[in-house]
Design a protein around this motif. Structure first.
Motif, PDB file in Angstrom:
ATOM      1  N   LEU A 212      40.339  44.175  41.194  1.00  0.00           N
ATOM      2  CA  LEU A 212      40.383  42.575  40.630  1.00  0.00           C
ATOM      3  C   LEU A 212      41.472  41.783  41.101  1.00  0.00           C
ATOM      4  O   LEU A 212      41.999  42.498  41.240  1.00  0.00           O
ATOM      5  N   LEU A 213      41.348  40.843  41.367  1.00  0.00           N
ATOM      6  CA  LEU A 213      42.133  39.962  42.045  1.00  0.00           C
ATOM      7  C   LEU A 213      42.124  38.796  40.697  1.00  0.00           C
ATOM      8  O   LEU A 213      41.571  37.953  40.378  1.00  0.00           O
ATOM      9  N   ILE A 214      43.488  38.816  40.507  1.00  0.00           N
ATOM     10  CA  ILE A 214      43.884  37.346  39.030  1.00  0.00           C
ATOM     11  C   ILE A 214      44.770  36.559  39.853  1.00  0.00           C
ATOM     12  O   ILE A 214      45.982  36.275  40.663  1.00  0.00           O
ATOM     13  N   THR A 215      43.903  35.157  39.494  1.00  0.00           N
ATOM     14  CA  THR A 215      44.985  34.233  40.756  1.00  0.00           C
ATOM     15  C   THR A 215      45.188  32.601  39.555  1.00  0.00           C
ATOM     16  O   THR A 215      43.998  32.833  38.444  1.00  0.00           O
ATOM     17  N   ASP A 216      46.036  31.784  40.223  1.00  0.00           N
ATOM     18  CA  ASP A 216      45.948  30.308  39.307  1.00  0.00           C
ATOM     19  C   ASP A 216      45.722  29.810  40.685  1.00  0.00           C
ATOM     20  O   ASP A 216      45.857  28.290  40.130  1.00  0.00           O
ATOM     21  N   ARG A 217      45.585  29.749  41.391  1.00  0.00           N
ATOM     22  CA  ARG A 217      45.228  29.233  42.810  1.00  0.00           C
ATOM     23  C   ARG A 217      43.775  30.172  44.354  1.00  0.00           C
ATOM     24  O   ARG A 217      44.207  30.075  44.564  1.00  0.00           O
ATOM     25  N   PRO A 218      42.421  29.640  43.106  1.00  0.00           N
ATOM     26  CA  PRO A 218      41.608  30.236  43.655  1.00  0.00           C
ATOM     27  C   PRO A 218      41.157  29.747  45.248  1.00  0.00           C
ATOM     28  O   PRO A 218      41.038  31.026  46.156  1.00  0.00           O
ATOM     29  N   GLU A 219      41.594  28.155  45.589  1.00  0.00           N
ATOM     30  CA  GLU A 219      41.554  28.421  46.513  1.00  0.00           C
ATOM     31  C   GLU A 219      42.410  28.978  47.627  1.00  0.00           C
ATOM     32  O   GLU A 219      42.124  29.455  48.949  1.00  0.00           O
ATOM     33  N   GLU A 220      43.342  29.326  47.251  1.00  0.00           N
ATOM     34  CA  GLU A 220      44.579  29.291  48.428  1.00  0.00           C
ATOM     35  C   GLU A 220      44.135  31.204  48.521  1.00  0.00           C
ATOM     36  O   GLU A 220      44.745  31.696  48.783  1.00  0.00           O
ATOM     37  N   SER A 221      43.937  31.625  47.185  1.00  0.00           N
ATOM     38  CA  SER A 221      43.680  33.541  47.276  1.00  0.00           C
ATOM     39  C   SER A 221      42.014  34.273  47.631  1.00  0.00           C
ATOM     40  O   SER A 221      42.732  34.625  48.133  1.00  0.00           O
ATOM     41  N   GLN A 222      41.151  32.223  48.583  1.00  0.00           N
ATOM     42  CA  GLN A 222      40.250  33.018  49.082  1.00  0.00           C
ATOM     43  C   GLN A 222      40.572  33.803  49.686  1.00  0.00           C
ATOM     44  O   GLN A 222      39.714  34.626  50.544  1.00  0.00           O
ATOM     45  N   LYS A 223      41.687  33.648  50.984  1.00  0.00           N
ATOM     46  CA  LYS A 223      41.510  34.757  52.231  1.00  0.00           C
ATOM     47  C   LYS A 223      42.291  36.341  51.885  1.00  0.00           C
ATOM     48  O   LYS A 223      41.539  37.184  52.230  1.00  0.00           O
ATOM     49  N   LEU A 224      42.803  36.189  50.605  1.00  0.00           N
ATOM     50  CA  LEU A 224      43.483  37.576  50.257  1.00  0.00           C
ATOM     51  C   LEU A 224      42.273  38.329  49.508  1.00  0.00           C
ATOM     52  O   LEU A 224      41.623  40.009  49.207  1.00  0.00           O
ATOM     53  N   GLU A 225      41.203  37.756  48.668  1.00  0.00           N
ATOM     54  CA  GLU A 225      39.956  38.023  48.151  1.00  0.00           C
ATOM     55  C   GLU A 225      38.862  38.592  49.665  1.00  0.00           C
ATOM     56  O   GLU A 225      38.666  39.409  49.657  1.00  0.00           O
ATOM     57  N   ARG A 226      38.938  37.520  50.577  1.00  0.00           N
ATOM     58  CA  ARG A 226      37.521  38.667  51.571  1.00  0.00           C
ATOM     59  C   ARG A 226      39.165  39.820  52.557  1.00  0.00           C
ATOM     60  O   ARG A 226      38.286  40.584  52.700  1.00  0.00           O
ATOM     61  N   LEU A 227      40.565  39.536  52.584  1.00  0.00           N
ATOM     62  CA  LEU A 227      41.040  40.968  52.891  1.00  0.00           C
ATOM     63  C   LEU A 227      40.974  42.277  52.313  1.00  0.00           C
ATOM     64  O   LEU A 227      40.295  43.121  52.455  1.00  0.00           O
ATOM     65  N   LEU A 228      40.597  41.866  50.679  1.00  0.00           N
ATOM     66  CA  LEU A 228      40.669  42.803  49.498  1.00  0.00           C
ATOM     67  C   LEU A 228      38.804  43.268  49.734  1.00  0.00           C
ATOM     68  O   LEU A 228      39.051  44.898  49.442  1.00  0.00           O
ATOM     69  N   SER A 229      38.367  42.838  50.525  1.00  0.00           N
ATOM     70  CA  SER A 229      37.202  43.468  50.302  1.00  0.00           C
ATOM     71  C   SER A 229      37.315  44.112  51.369  1.00  0.00           C
ATOM     72  O   SER A 229      36.027  44.880  51.331  1.00  0.00           O
TER      73      SER A 229
ATOM     74  N   ARG B   9      40.317  50.924  40.526  1.00  0.00           N
ATOM     75  CA  ARG B   9      41.083  51.180  41.918  1.00  0.00           C
ATOM     76  C   ARG B   9      41.978  50.516  42.365  1.00  0.00           C
ATOM     77  O   ARG B   9      43.040  50.812  42.537  1.00  0.00           O
ATOM     78  N   LEU B  10      41.894  49.098  41.780  1.00  0.00           N
ATOM     79  CA  LEU B  10      43.921  48.736  41.884  1.00  0.00           C
ATOM     80  C   LEU B  10      43.149  47.268  40.905  1.00  0.00           C
ATOM     81  O   LEU B  10      42.058  46.144  41.102  1.00  0.00           O
ATOM     82  N   LEU B  11      44.219  45.968  40.886  1.00  0.00           N
ATOM     83  CA  LEU B  11      43.775  45.078  40.012  1.00  0.00           C
ATOM     84  C   LEU B  11      45.445  44.222  40.455  1.00  0.00           C
ATOM     85  O   LEU B  11      46.789  44.602  41.680  1.00  0.00           O
ATOM     86  N   ILE B  12      45.733  42.951  41.219  1.00  0.00           N
ATOM     87  CA  ILE B  12      46.185  42.258  42.115  1.00  0.00           C
ATOM     88  C   ILE B  12      46.636  41.189  41.319  1.00  0.00           C
ATOM     89  O   ILE B  12      45.887  40.430  40.810  1.00  0.00           O
ATOM     90  N   SER B  13      47.270  40.149  40.912  1.00  0.00           N
ATOM     91  CA  SER B  13      48.175  39.188  40.914  1.00  0.00           C
ATOM     92  C   SER B  13      48.663  38.157  41.419  1.00  0.00           C
ATOM     93  O   SER B  13      49.366  38.417  42.325  1.00  0.00           O
ATOM     94  N   ASP B  14      48.052  37.095  41.400  1.00  0.00           N
ATOM     95  CA  ASP B  14      48.361  36.766  42.692  1.00  0.00           C
ATOM     96  C   ASP B  14      49.072  35.040  41.658  1.00  0.00           C
ATOM     97  O   ASP B  14      47.887  34.108  41.782  1.00  0.00           O
ATOM     98  N   VAL B  15      49.951  34.564  40.576  1.00  0.00           N
ATOM     99  CA  VAL B  15      50.140  34.144  40.057  1.00  0.00           C
ATOM    100  C   VAL B  15      51.761  33.514  39.903  1.00  0.00           C
ATOM    101  O   VAL B  15      52.541  34.554  40.193  1.00  0.00           O
TER     102      VAL B  15
END
Ligand SMILES: [Fe+2]
Ligand SMILES: [Fe+2]
Length: 344
Positions: free
Chosen positions: A2-19, A41-47
């Protein structure tokens, strides 16, 4: 994941990496949270944790989504002592800079998820995936492709195949939840193994692997909503997807530093020897051996790919499909490819 973010647009790369490690859900801090399954498995925040409101919002989401024992990685855009302390106070099991290079970030996440040492093929896979992420993002944003990253990806793939670990490579590829990454890593692994099986010298193997890594680079400009659409595409969507060879060709040509065979493979990997392919309807004599190899690997990969909505074909069945394509594919190369995918 699960990825918690306050900038979903910029976190897209991270999201695809986590996949890389399987499906990844995203919680947008700016939207009301929908109830979802807690990842184990893992929680990540990008905030941005410099605001009290954001800290409380993250704390709140962690309370609803974090299971006991689930690691939580907090990414900070500013790694000041104050924010690092803040991250630890809300329970981070690891704190890293959000600006870490892709490869370093993947290595760190890999360490959190599999504390025992990664195997050599896993290390090669992380390196290739990180490079591929950098490459696809540069392409989608219209920036120059990172040549050094592409070279390191090619090297990692060839090393993995050198270790005679095509099966181990494939197992890792299957765990990747992102269709484009899964496809490119699969075609590249197959092409590297194919060149190896044909006894190509190192430079030629690199060339074939590079052509495979880059063959669908034009897809980085096709909207994800079309690329990741489960099931059938409409005629209009299909027409957009079919532009990717020309887009990729122009992208590589514009950059000017790629070998002719690589540029050609991007444009011509959907051509068939009998002239029935696209975009140019080339005939046999106009299609090089490198392109013929990439086409074989590409079709085979598409058949055995694993998606949530379709059952993948078994290797025997997929190879039989290729053999059934008759005059479209190079018969000699196809015979040699058999040893790559159906050894013994
Ligand atoms: Fe393609
Ligand atoms: Fe492809």
């Amino acid at each position: 994941m699960l990825l918690i973010t306050d900038r979903p647009e910029e976190s897209q790369k991270l999201e695809r990496l986590l996949s890389l490690w399987g499906p990844c859900d995203v919680v947008d801090l700016n939207c009301p949270t929908k109830a979802g399954a807690a990842p184990n498995r893992l929680l990540i925040s990008d905030v941005d944790l410099s605001s009290r409101v954001a800290v409380e919002a993250v704390r709140d989401r962690l309370a609803s989504f974090r299971r006991k024992g689930t690691p939580y990685l907090c990414l900070l855009r500013d790694q000041s002592p104050r924010l690092t302390t803040q991250a630890n106070a809300i329970g981070a099991s690891a704190v890293l800079s959000a600006d870490l290079p892709t490869k370093a970030l993947l290595d760190e996440i890999g360490r959190i998820l599999a504390p025992q040492d990664a195997t050599p093929v896993q290390r090669h896979f992380f390196a290739a995936s990180a490079a591929m992420a950098d490459m696809l993002f540069a392409a989608s944003e219209g920036r120059a492709l990172p040549v050094a990253a592409i070279e390191s990806s090619v090297e990692a793939i060839n090393r993995a195949v050198n270790d005679r670990d095509l099966d181990a490579w494939l197992d890792l590829v299957w765990s990747h939840d992102d269709a484009t990454y899964q496809h490119c890593l699969l075609v590249a692994g197959l092409a590297a193994a194919f060149a190896h099986a044909l006894g190509f010298p190192e430079a030629a193997r690199k060339l074939v692997t590079s052509a495979a890594v880059l063959h669908d680079i034009g897809k980085a400009r096709v909207p994800l909503s079309i690329l990741h659409k489960p099931g059938r595409l409409t005629d209009e969507e299909l027409a957009i997807v079919r532009e990717h060879p020309q887009i990729g060709y122009e992208m590589l040509l514009r950059q000017g530093s790629f070998a002719g065979e690589i540029v050609e493979a991007a444009r011509s990997h959907h051509e068939y020897l009998d002239g029935s392919g696209y975009p140019q309807g080339l005939k046999a004599s106009e299609i090089s051996d490198v392109v013929r190899m990439i086409t074989i690997c590409d079709i085979y990969a598409a058949l055995i790919e694993r998606r949530s909505y379709k059952t993948p074909m078994e290797p025997e069945q997929a190879y039989a499909m290729l053999a059934g394509m008759g005059a479209k594919l190079d018969a000699d190369l196809l015979r040699a490819f058999r040893a790559v995918v159906l050894p013994g």
